[in-house]
Design a protein around this motif. Structure first.
Motif, PDB file in Angstrom:
ATOM      1  N   ARG A  78      12.346  45.441-133.592  1.00  9.67           N
ATOM      2  CA  ARG A  78      11.231  45.852-133.956  1.00  9.67           C
ATOM      3  C   ARG A  78      11.109  44.231-134.623  1.00  9.67           C
ATOM      4  NH1 ARG A  78      10.232  49.635-138.138  1.00  9.67           N
ATOM      5  NH2 ARG A  78      11.679  50.529-137.295  1.00  9.67           N
ATOM      6  N   VAL A  79       9.899  44.428-134.417  1.00  8.59           N
ATOM      7  CA  VAL A  79       9.059  42.765-134.752  1.00  8.59           C
ATOM      8  C   VAL A  79       8.743  43.096-136.197  1.00  8.59           C
ATOM      9  CG1 VAL A  79       6.616  41.699-134.421  1.00  8.59           C
ATOM     10  CG2 VAL A  79       7.996  43.285-132.684  1.00  8.59           C
ATOM     11  N   LEU A  80       9.705  42.815-137.015  1.00 12.16           N
ATOM     12  CA  LEU A  80       8.915  42.146-139.001  1.00 12.16           C
ATOM     13  C   LEU A  80       8.540  40.636-139.202  1.00 12.16           C
ATOM     14  CD1 LEU A  80      12.696  41.963-139.401  1.00 12.16           C
ATOM     15  CD2 LEU A  80      11.261  43.355-139.837  1.00 12.16           C
ATOM     16  N   ILE A  81       8.197  39.901-137.902  1.00  9.42           N
ATOM     17  CA  ILE A  81       7.094  39.257-138.042  1.00  9.42           C
ATOM     18  C   ILE A  81       6.629  38.729-136.635  1.00  9.42           C
ATOM     19  CG2 ILE A  81       6.295  36.855-138.470  1.00  9.42           C
ATOM     20  CD1 ILE A  81       8.489  36.408-141.785  1.00  9.42           C
ATOM     21  N   ALA A  82       5.391  39.061-135.750  1.00 14.83           N
ATOM     22  CA  ALA A  82       5.406  38.896-134.687  1.00 14.83           C
ATOM     23  C   ALA A  82       4.638  37.071-134.433  1.00 14.83           C
ATOM     24  CB  ALA A  82       3.951  39.163-134.326  1.00 14.83           C
ATOM     25  N   ALA A 122      -0.939  40.683-138.701  1.00 16.80           N
ATOM     26  CA  ALA A 122      -1.609  40.758-136.804  1.00 16.80           C
ATOM     27  C   ALA A 122      -0.600  40.834-136.096  1.00 16.80           C
ATOM     28  CB  ALA A 122      -2.849  40.437-136.873  1.00 16.80           C
ATOM     29  N   SER A 123      -0.339  41.155-134.877  1.00 18.52           N
ATOM     30  CA  SER A 123       0.559  41.932-133.657  1.00 18.52           C
ATOM     31  C   SER A 123       0.217  40.173-132.778  1.00 18.52           C
ATOM     32  CB  SER A 123       1.048  42.795-133.250  1.00 18.52           C
ATOM     33  OG  SER A 123      -0.706  43.169-132.624  1.00 18.52           O
ATOM     34  N   GLY A 124       1.184  39.984-132.559  1.00 24.30           N
ATOM     35  CA  GLY A 124       1.228  38.736-131.867  1.00 24.30           C
ATOM     36  C   GLY A 124       2.279  38.441-130.538  1.00 24.30           C
TER      37      GLY A 124
END
Length: 226
Positions: A78-82, A122-124
């Motif tokens: 799980r991406v909590l902070i990208a 935003a995702s990254g």
């Protein structure tokens, strides 16, 4: 002086835990971990060994990549902070002359707190964030995507061009039938045959065979010889 960092936070729903990693411009790798919704516990910062490694930041960035890959493998999906590169207002603790003492550099929870508070929603991708990080702190970066130059096709002789035309129209190329050594080439295969004693090809026949094989390889660059 404010510092630039690159980092991310991943979580494991199965464990209910999260891990935050942060790499600073000085090459210090900070790590925080703990249960969801709790203040992260900080590990001792991983510092570069300047006397051994003249390029500490890339070495630590490689470690950042390794930990990121291992976390995902361990179920922290799980991406909590990208992954992101952020310029913080918090000053990074200065590195002490080596050899380091047990608490040098000290844990720096303020860095993680500011990173978490300023991280974009935003995702990254990690590689993109590392590239921005390198550029921001003045390190050289490789091109994002190296596009190989297309290899120019080798010019074909008139014989080969004629043979290519024949094969392209599903016609067969054959050697003179009167010889003990011969060959047969179709669009899909190359077959050689020899007599009981074999024979030598003349210069002209070698040129014909070379042209036929060149044409066949142009049509089937990865084909197999039958």
């Amino acid at each position: 002086m404010a510092t630039t960092v690159v980092g991310f936070r991943l979580g494991s729903d199965k464990r209910g835990r999260q891990v935050t990693l942060l790499l600073t411009a000085a090459g210090v790798l900070h790590r925080g971990h703990g249960l969801y919704g709790t203040t992260p516990q900080l590990s001792k910062p991983a510092v570069p060994v300047a006397d051994v490694d003249p390029h500490p930041v890339p070495r630590q960035a490689a470690r950042l990549r390794e930990v990121h890959a291992q976390l995902i493998k361990d179920g922290y999906t799980r991406v909590l902070i990208a992954p992101a590169c952020i310029q913080l207002e918090e000053d990074e603790h200065p590195l002490h002359p080596q050899p380091y003492g047990e608490s040098a550099p000290p844990r720096h929870p303020e860095l993680l707190d500011e990173f978490v508070g300023r991280a974009p929603a935003a995702s990254g991708q990690l590689e993109d964030a590392v590239r921005i990080f390198y550029t921001t702190i003045g390190l050289p970066v490789r091109p994002a995507h190296s596009i190989p130059r297309a290899r120019a096709a080798t010019p074909m002789s008139p014989r080969a061009e004629a043979a290519l035309h024949t094969l392209a129209h599903n016609q067969t190329l054959t050697s003179p039938r009167a010889r003990a050594v011969g060959w047969k080439i179709t669009h899909d295969a190359v077959r050689l045959h020899v007599g009981s004693a074999g024979d030598n090809l003349s210069h002209a026949e070698v040129l014909d065979l070379q042209a036929a094989l060149t044409a066949w390889l142009r049509l089937q660059p990865r084909g197999s010889v039958g």
